[in-house]
Design a protein around this motif. Structure first.
Motif, PDB file in Angstrom:
ATOM      1  N   ALA A  56      36.442  42.805  31.762  1.00  0.00           N
ATOM      2  CA  ALA A  56      35.659  43.557  31.495  1.00  0.00           C
ATOM      3  C   ALA A  56      35.863  44.512  32.122  1.00  0.00           C
ATOM      4  O   ALA A  56      36.125  45.479  31.704  1.00  0.00           O
ATOM      5  N   ASN A 114      37.669  35.995  36.380  1.00  0.00           N
ATOM      6  CA  ASN A 114      39.166  36.446  35.074  1.00  0.00           C
ATOM      7  C   ASN A 114      38.120  37.195  34.189  1.00  0.00           C
ATOM      8  O   ASN A 114      38.583  38.250  33.456  1.00  0.00           O
ATOM      9  N   THR A 115      36.816  36.912  34.597  1.00  0.00           N
ATOM     10  CA  THR A 115      35.809  38.002  33.289  1.00  0.00           C
ATOM     11  C   THR A 115      35.852  38.926  33.900  1.00  0.00           C
ATOM     12  O   THR A 115      36.065  39.764  32.980  1.00  0.00           O
ATOM     13  N   ALA A 130      37.372  31.787  37.010  1.00  0.00           N
ATOM     14  CA  ALA A 130      36.970  31.667  35.882  1.00  0.00           C
ATOM     15  C   ALA A 130      36.253  32.774  36.517  1.00  0.00           C
ATOM     16  O   ALA A 130      36.038  34.129  34.965  1.00  0.00           O
ATOM     17  N   THR A 131      35.737  33.409  37.417  1.00  0.00           N
ATOM     18  CA  THR A 131      34.361  34.514  37.093  1.00  0.00           C
ATOM     19  C   THR A 131      35.372  35.895  37.354  1.00  0.00           C
ATOM     20  O   THR A 131      34.982  37.281  37.038  1.00  0.00           O
TER      21      THR A 131
END
Length: 418
Positions: A358, A353-354, A350-351
């Motif tokens: 960005a 992907n974030t 998840a990190t």
């Protein structure tokens, strides 16, 4: 002497965490070589099985490495059973290299755990000396003890029992269905004849159960000696042969029954009687494995192949405490592996992907709405690199726990001896 389960387990896990810097310094090069050699072994086995070179080019064509590993394991099992010379050669070489590489870092780590002896300085280490040789020999002795005293006799008995049963039941007999005519004949199998006589059960169940019963009785008699009060330490009480015989029979029967149930459920094609023979063999093998489990740490720390007080820490009820130690350590390592590969990777994914989203947005803003082509490849490499590094770290931790356990068991054996 009572083997202390939780202090031993705690010491092993503590060593794996607290000494991680030393573990990585000593083991990084052998572990990298282990990964490389085992990867090469998988491709070599597949190349032999397919009569062509299987390389990373096949991975580029959409074949995942997991499929390569699974296919190589299947080809290895098939080749070993078929007594393929090339397959056996690759298997033997890979096993020998693995043992040497593992011993190169496990021996100094076991001495650190058992004696507090610091490994020699340096970050590029690939040593093999007397300590490593003792570790290898102790591992081989443990393996041979199980093979010679369990798998050999039980396996041979199972092989010949099945062979003779198949031969007996595959015989063909001439039958005269019409007693008044000797010209009318019929060919029937031995199985049909025995079934009509009501004696087929003897071959399908009686013979395997008699062989299994022989091994079970011999092991039961041995367990009565193992749990004799003199082997259970102080406070064991006066000898009670009848009570001891009943308890050992009950415990052995319960464990063998559980193993039988697991075998029968796992593969229903295995007959119930043959499963009984296999299950009693596995119980005996488990007993011997637990008795010789501490040998690697004892041999390395004592600088001798003598067993010292090794057998003292598995005498009497300590055999179940040793089983508890092994099960608890294995369960903890499995839980860590599961938690990391499921929950930690979910969080890291998840990190990543974030950050990917960005970065992608930032490059679009900087290039008039067009995403930079380097973003996706970079984050793919970052994500796969993170997974590889975390799993290699887990390898270090697992080996560290194993070394910590062997060293602590050595200290327990010294305490038991004196």
């Amino acid at each position: 002497m009572e083997l202390r389960v939780f202090p031993v387990v705690g010491a092993a896990l503590n060593f794996g965490l607290r000494r991680m810097e030393t573990i990585m310094r000593v083991a990084w090069l052998p572990v990298v070589l282990l990964l490389v050699f085992n990867m090469a072994s998988a491709f070599a086995i597949l190349s032999i099985a397919n009569d062509r070179f299987v390389t990373f080019a096949d991975l580029a064509q959409g074949v995942s490495y997991n499929r390569v590993v699974m296919a190589s394991q299947a080809a290895l099992a098939k080749g070993l059973i078929a007594m393929s010379g090339p397959i056996w050669t690759v298997y033997a070489l890979t096993t020998a290299i693995d043992m040497i590489l593992v011993a190169s870092f496990m021996a100094p780590l076991v001495r650190l755990s058992g004696l507090g002896e610091q490994p020699s300085p340096g970050v590029v280490k690939l040593a093999f000396g007397a300590d490593q040789l003792r570790y290898v020999l102790a591992s081989i002795v443990g393996f041979l003890a199980t093979v010679v005293f369990v798998y050999g006799p039980v396996g041979a008995a199972a092989y010949w029992v099945i062979k003779y049963i198949v031969e007996a039941l595959s015989q063909t007999y001439v039958s005269f269905p019409n007693p008044e005519s000797l010209h009318t004949i019929e060919l029937v199998s031995a199985a049909d004849v025995l079934e009509k006589r009501g004696s087929l059960w003897y071959y399908l169940h009686g013979v395997p159960l008699m062989v299994a019963g022989g091994f079970a009785i011999a092991f039961w008699l041995f367990l009565n000696v193992h749990f004799h009060p003199k082997n259970r330490g102080e406070g064991a009480g006066a000898p009670n042969l009848i009570g001891r015989a009943f308890v050992t029979l009950l415990v052995m029967g319960a464990i063998a029954g559980l193993v039988w149930l697991l075998i029968h459920k796992a593969d229903e094609q295995i007959g119930a009687s043959i499963a009984a023979l296999i299950s009693i063999g596995m119980v005996i093998a488990g007993y011997i494995s637990l008795r010789v489990f501490p040998y690697g740490g004892v041999a390395v720390c004592r600088k001798s192949m003598g067993v010292g007080g090794m057998f003292h820490i598995t005498r009497g009820w300590n055999i179940f405490r040793m089983l508890g130690i092994v099960v608890l350590v294995a369960a903890f390592l499995f839980a860590v592996q599961f938690a990391v590969n499921v929950y930690l990777f979910w969080f890291l994914g998840a990190t990543v992907n974030t950050l990917y989203a960005a970065t992608l947005t930032a490059t679009k803003l900087a290039h008039s709405g067009e995403a930079a082509p380097w973003v996706l490849p970079v984050f793919v490499w970052v994500w796969n690199g993170l997974k590889i590094l975390v799993n290699i770290f887990l390898v270090f931790f697992n080996y560290g726990v194993a070394a910590g356990l062997q060293g602590r068991l050595y200290r327990e054996s010294e305490r038991a001896e004196y």
